[in-house]
Design a protein around this motif. Structure first.
Motif, PDB file in Angstrom:
ATOM      1  N   SER A  60       0.848  -1.198   0.000  1.00 50.51           N
ATOM      2  CA  SER A  60       0.000   0.000   0.000  1.00 50.51           C
ATOM      3  C   SER A  60       0.885   1.250   0.000  1.00 50.51           C
ATOM      4  N   PHE A  61       0.579   2.208  -0.901  1.00 46.83           N
ATOM      5  CA  PHE A  61       1.365   3.430  -0.968  1.00 46.83           C
ATOM      6  C   PHE A  61       0.514   4.575  -1.499  1.00 46.83           C
ATOM      7  N   ALA A  62       0.987   5.779  -1.232  1.00 45.80           N
ATOM      8  CA  ALA A  62       0.408   6.988  -1.815  1.00 45.80           C
ATOM      9  C   ALA A  62       1.526   7.671  -2.583  1.00 45.80           C
ATOM     10  N   TYR A  63       1.210   8.168  -3.767  1.00 44.28           N
ATOM     11  CA  TYR A  63       2.213   8.833  -4.592  1.00 44.28           C
ATOM     12  C   TYR A  63       2.130  10.343  -4.358  1.00 44.28           C
ATOM     13  N   GLU A  64       3.262  10.940  -4.037  1.00 42.66           N
ATOM     14  CA  GLU A  64       3.399  12.382  -3.816  1.00 42.66           C
ATOM     15  C   GLU A  64       2.363  12.946  -2.843  1.00 42.66           C
ATOM     16  N   ARG A  65       2.165  12.244  -1.751  1.00 44.05           N
ATOM     17  CA  ARG A  65       1.279  12.714  -0.683  1.00 44.05           C
ATOM     18  C   ARG A  65       1.904  13.957  -0.049  1.00 44.05           C
ATOM     19  N   GLN A  66       1.119  14.983   0.155  1.00 41.86           N
ATOM     20  CA  GLN A  66       1.624  16.252   0.703  1.00 41.86           C
ATOM     21  C   GLN A  66       1.926  16.122   2.192  1.00 41.86           C
ATOM     22  N   ILE A  67       3.110  16.625   2.585  1.00 41.34           N
ATOM     23  CA  ILE A  67       3.522  16.633   3.987  1.00 41.34           C
ATOM     24  C   ILE A  67       3.982  18.045   4.331  1.00 41.34           C
ATOM     25  N   ALA A  68       3.433  18.607   5.400  1.00 41.61           N
ATOM     26  CA  ALA A  68       3.844  19.939   5.851  1.00 41.61           C
ATOM     27  C   ALA A  68       5.085  19.805   6.729  1.00 41.61           C
ATOM     28  N   VAL A  69       6.108  20.608   6.445  1.00 35.92           N
ATOM     29  CA  VAL A  69       7.336  20.630   7.243  1.00 35.92           C
ATOM     30  C   VAL A  69       7.692  22.076   7.544  1.00 35.92           C
ATOM     31  N   GLU A  70       8.445  22.244   8.596  1.00 36.79           N
ATOM     32  CA  GLU A  70       8.858  23.589   9.001  1.00 36.79           C
ATOM     33  C   GLU A  70      10.341  23.766   8.712  1.00 36.79           C
ATOM     34  N   ASP A  71      10.692  24.877   8.072  1.00 40.04           N
ATOM     35  CA  ASP A  71      12.089  25.194   7.810  1.00 40.04           C
ATOM     36  C   ASP A  71      12.746  25.739   9.072  1.00 40.04           C
ATOM     37  N   ASP A  72      14.073  25.898   9.030  1.00 33.07           N
ATOM     38  CA  ASP A  72      14.812  26.422  10.178  1.00 33.07           C
ATOM     39  C   ASP A  72      14.266  27.759  10.668  1.00 33.07           C
ATOM     40  N   ASP A  73      13.787  28.590   9.749  1.00 34.99           N
ATOM     41  CA  ASP A  73      13.283  29.914  10.127  1.00 34.99           C
ATOM     42  C   ASP A  73      11.820  29.897  10.564  1.00 34.99           C
ATOM     43  N   GLY A  74      11.217  28.688  10.657  1.00 32.91           N
ATOM     44  CA  GLY A  74       9.837  28.576  11.097  1.00 32.91           C
ATOM     45  C   GLY A  74       8.808  28.618   9.975  1.00 32.91           C
ATOM     46  N   THR A  75       9.261  28.850   8.764  1.00 31.13           N
ATOM     47  CA  THR A  75       8.359  28.877   7.622  1.00 31.13           C
ATOM     48  C   THR A  75       7.856  27.469   7.318  1.00 31.13           C
ATOM     49  N   VAL A  76       6.554  27.337   7.122  1.00 32.62           N
ATOM     50  CA  VAL A  76       5.982  26.040   6.779  1.00 32.62           C
ATOM     51  C   VAL A  76       5.934  25.912   5.261  1.00 32.62           C
ATOM     52  N   ARG A  77       6.419  24.784   4.785  1.00 32.96           N
ATOM     53  CA  ARG A  77       6.319  24.493   3.359  1.00 32.96           C
ATOM     54  C   ARG A  77       5.828  23.064   3.198  1.00 32.96           C
ATOM     55  N   HIS A  92       9.452   7.608   1.097  1.00 32.05           N
ATOM     56  CA  HIS A  92      10.470   7.067   0.192  1.00 32.05           C
ATOM     57  C   HIS A  92      10.697   8.084  -0.918  1.00 32.05           C
ATOM     58  N   GLU A  93      11.890   8.601  -1.002  1.00 29.48           N
ATOM     59  CA  GLU A  93      12.279   9.517  -2.075  1.00 29.48           C
ATOM     60  C   GLU A  93      13.165   8.763  -3.051  1.00 29.48           C
ATOM     61  N   ASP A  94      12.859   8.867  -4.331  1.00 30.62           N
ATOM     62  CA  ASP A  94      13.727   8.304  -5.362  1.00 30.62           C
ATOM     63  C   ASP A  94      14.383   9.477  -6.075  1.00 30.62           C
ATOM     64  N   ARG A 116      15.940  16.042   2.749  1.00 25.24           N
ATOM     65  CA  ARG A 116      16.470  15.160   3.799  1.00 25.24           C
ATOM     66  C   ARG A 116      16.451  15.868   5.151  1.00 25.24           C
ATOM     67  N   GLN A 117      16.953  17.110   5.160  1.00 26.12           N
ATOM     68  CA  GLN A 117      16.998  17.887   6.407  1.00 26.12           C
ATOM     69  C   GLN A 117      15.605  18.097   6.980  1.00 26.12           C
ATOM     70  N   ALA A 118      14.639  18.401   6.111  1.00 28.09           N
ATOM     71  CA  ALA A 118      13.267  18.630   6.572  1.00 28.09           C
ATOM     72  C   ALA A 118      12.678  17.365   7.193  1.00 28.09           C
ATOM     73  N   TYR A 119      12.932  16.217   6.584  1.00 23.63           N
ATOM     74  CA  TYR A 119      12.423  14.961   7.144  1.00 23.63           C
ATOM     75  C   TYR A 119      13.069  14.669   8.495  1.00 23.63           C
ATOM     76  N   ARG A 120      14.364  14.913   8.600  1.00 21.61           N
ATOM     77  CA  ARG A 120      15.051  14.675   9.878  1.00 21.61           C
ATOM     78  C   ARG A 120      14.530  15.613  10.957  1.00 21.61           C
ATOM     79  N   ARG A 121      14.360  16.885  10.586  1.00 21.94           N
ATOM     80  CA  ARG A 121      13.895  17.883  11.541  1.00 21.94           C
ATOM     81  C   ARG A 121      12.510  17.502  12.089  1.00 21.94           C
ATOM     82  N   PHE A 126      12.162   7.991   6.886  1.00 19.92           N
ATOM     83  CA  PHE A 126      12.309   8.033   5.436  1.00 19.92           C
ATOM     84  C   PHE A 126      13.536   7.269   4.982  1.00 19.92           C
ATOM     85  N   PHE A 127      13.485   6.890   3.723  1.00 18.01           N
ATOM     86  CA  PHE A 127      14.662   6.315   3.086  1.00 18.01           C
ATOM     87  C   PHE A 127      14.676   6.795   1.654  1.00 18.01           C
ATOM     88  N   GLU A 128      15.813   6.630   1.033  1.00 17.17           N
ATOM     89  CA  GLU A 128      15.936   7.106  -0.341  1.00 17.17           C
ATOM     90  C   GLU A 128      16.606   6.058  -1.221  1.00 17.17           C
TER      91      GLU A 128
END
Length: 134
Positions: A60-77, A92-94, A116-121, A126-128
Protein backbone atom coordinates in the motif's frame (compact mmCIF):
# COMPACT_ATOMS: atom_id res chain seq x y z
CA UNK A 1 1.22 -0.54 -18.40
CA UNK A 2 4.31 -2.51 -17.52
CA UNK A 3 6.30 -0.60 -20.13
CA UNK A 4 6.91 3.17 -20.24
CA UNK A 5 3.99 5.15 -21.57
CA UNK A 6 3.69 8.74 -22.70
CA UNK A 7 1.59 10.68 -25.22
CA UNK A 8 3.90 9.50 -27.99
CA UNK A 9 4.86 5.80 -27.73
CA UNK A 10 8.53 4.86 -27.57
CA UNK A 11 8.43 3.10 -30.93
CA UNK A 12 8.00 6.46 -32.69
CA UNK A 13 11.45 7.60 -31.55
CA UNK A 14 14.69 6.72 -33.32
CA UNK A 15 16.53 6.04 -30.06
CA UNK A 16 15.74 5.32 -26.41
CA UNK A 17 17.69 8.47 -25.48
CA UNK A 18 15.35 10.58 -27.63
CA UNK A 19 12.33 9.06 -25.89
CA UNK A 20 13.81 9.71 -22.44
CA UNK A 21 14.53 13.32 -23.44
CA UNK A 22 10.92 13.70 -24.61
CA UNK A 23 9.60 12.33 -21.30
CA UNK A 24 11.98 14.55 -19.31
CA UNK A 25 10.93 17.65 -21.29
CA UNK A 26 7.27 16.80 -20.73
CA UNK A 27 7.83 16.51 -16.99
CA UNK A 28 9.62 19.87 -16.80
CA UNK A 29 6.59 21.41 -18.47
CA UNK A 30 4.26 19.81 -15.91
CA UNK A 31 2.94 17.11 -18.20
CA UNK A 32 3.39 13.90 -16.22
CA UNK A 33 2.06 11.26 -18.57
CA UNK A 34 3.76 8.05 -17.46
CA UNK A 35 1.16 5.53 -16.38
CA UNK A 36 1.65 2.66 -13.96
CA UNK A 37 -0.12 -0.60 -13.15
CA UNK A 38 -1.97 0.83 -10.13
CA UNK A 39 -3.28 3.63 -12.35
CA UNK A 40 -1.06 6.31 -10.82
CA UNK A 41 0.49 8.89 -13.19
CA UNK A 42 4.15 9.31 -12.24
CA UNK A 43 6.95 11.66 -13.27
CA UNK A 44 9.75 9.28 -14.22
CA UNK A 45 10.38 5.86 -15.65
CA UNK A 46 12.09 4.83 -12.41
CA UNK A 47 9.05 5.90 -10.37
CA UNK A 48 6.94 3.83 -12.76
CA UNK A 49 9.12 0.77 -12.05
CA UNK A 50 8.80 1.35 -8.30
CA UNK A 51 5.01 1.89 -8.45
CA UNK A 52 4.58 -1.23 -10.57
CA UNK A 53 6.75 -3.30 -8.20
CA UNK A 54 4.81 -2.04 -5.17
CA UNK A 55 1.50 -2.83 -6.82
CA UNK A 56 2.63 -6.30 -7.93
CA UNK A 57 3.71 -7.05 -4.34
CA UNK A 58 0.52 -5.62 -2.75
CA UNK A 59 2.36 -2.83 -0.93
CA UNK A 60 0.00 0.00 0.00
CA UNK A 61 1.37 3.43 -0.97
CA UNK A 62 0.41 6.99 -1.81
CA UNK A 63 2.21 8.83 -4.59
CA UNK A 64 3.40 12.38 -3.82
CA UNK A 65 1.28 12.71 -0.68
CA UNK A 66 1.62 16.25 0.70
CA UNK A 67 3.52 16.63 3.99
CA UNK A 68 3.84 19.94 5.85
CA UNK A 69 7.34 20.63 7.24
CA UNK A 70 8.86 23.59 9.00
CA UNK A 71 12.09 25.19 7.81
CA UNK A 72 14.81 26.42 10.18
CA UNK A 73 13.28 29.91 10.13
CA UNK A 74 9.84 28.58 11.10
CA UNK A 75 8.36 28.88 7.62
CA UNK A 76 5.98 26.04 6.78
CA UNK A 77 6.32 24.49 3.36
CA UNK A 78 4.85 21.42 1.76
CA UNK A 79 6.85 18.51 0.42
CA UNK A 80 5.55 15.84 -1.88
CA UNK A 81 7.66 12.71 -1.32
CA UNK A 82 7.63 10.26 -4.19
CA UNK A 83 6.09 7.47 -2.16
CA UNK A 84 4.43 7.30 1.25
CA UNK A 85 3.78 3.96 2.95
CA UNK A 86 0.82 4.42 5.33
CA UNK A 87 1.21 1.10 7.16
CA UNK A 88 4.62 2.14 8.46
CA UNK A 89 4.26 5.92 8.05
CA UNK A 90 7.44 5.90 5.97
CA UNK A 91 8.50 8.28 3.22
CA UNK A 92 10.47 7.07 0.19
CA UNK A 93 12.28 9.52 -2.07
CA UNK A 94 13.73 8.30 -5.36
CA UNK A 95 16.28 10.99 -6.15
CA UNK A 96 17.75 11.54 -9.62
CA UNK A 97 21.28 11.49 -8.23
CA UNK A 98 24.44 9.91 -9.56
CA UNK A 99 26.66 7.78 -7.32
CA UNK A 100 28.80 10.86 -6.57
CA UNK A 101 25.75 12.86 -5.39
CA UNK A 102 25.50 15.05 -8.49
CA UNK A 103 22.43 15.33 -10.69
CA UNK A 104 21.81 16.11 -14.35
CA UNK A 105 19.23 18.68 -13.18
CA UNK A 106 20.17 22.18 -11.99
CA UNK A 107 20.02 22.65 -8.18
CA UNK A 108 18.56 19.16 -7.76
CA UNK A 109 21.23 17.89 -5.33
CA UNK A 110 20.63 20.93 -3.10
CA UNK A 111 16.87 20.36 -3.29
CA UNK A 112 17.37 16.71 -2.29
CA UNK A 113 19.50 17.70 0.71
CA UNK A 114 16.90 20.21 1.87
CA UNK A 115 14.26 17.50 1.74
CA UNK A 116 16.47 15.16 3.80
CA UNK A 117 17.00 17.89 6.41
CA UNK A 118 13.27 18.63 6.57
CA UNK A 119 12.42 14.96 7.14
CA UNK A 120 15.05 14.68 9.88
CA UNK A 121 13.90 17.88 11.54
CA UNK A 122 10.30 16.62 11.66
CA UNK A 123 11.55 13.12 12.64
CA UNK A 124 9.84 11.51 9.67
CA UNK A 125 10.87 7.94 8.96
CA UNK A 126 12.31 8.03 5.44
CA UNK A 127 14.66 6.31 3.09
CA UNK A 128 15.94 7.11 -0.34
CA UNK A 129 16.92 5.39 -3.52
CA UNK A 130 18.63 7.02 -6.46
CA UNK A 131 18.10 6.83 -10.17
CA UNK A 132 20.72 8.68 -12.20
CA UNK A 133 19.46 10.52 -15.24
CA UNK A 134 15.79 9.80 -14.77
Amino acid sequence: MVHPKADIPVEFFDAQADYRRYVSDSLRKGKATIGSLPGVIVKSLQEQKIANWLWQHSVSFAYERQIAVEDDDGTVRHLHPDFYYPQTETVHEDFALNADGTSPFADYALHAEKKRQAYRRKEIDFFETSSPGQ
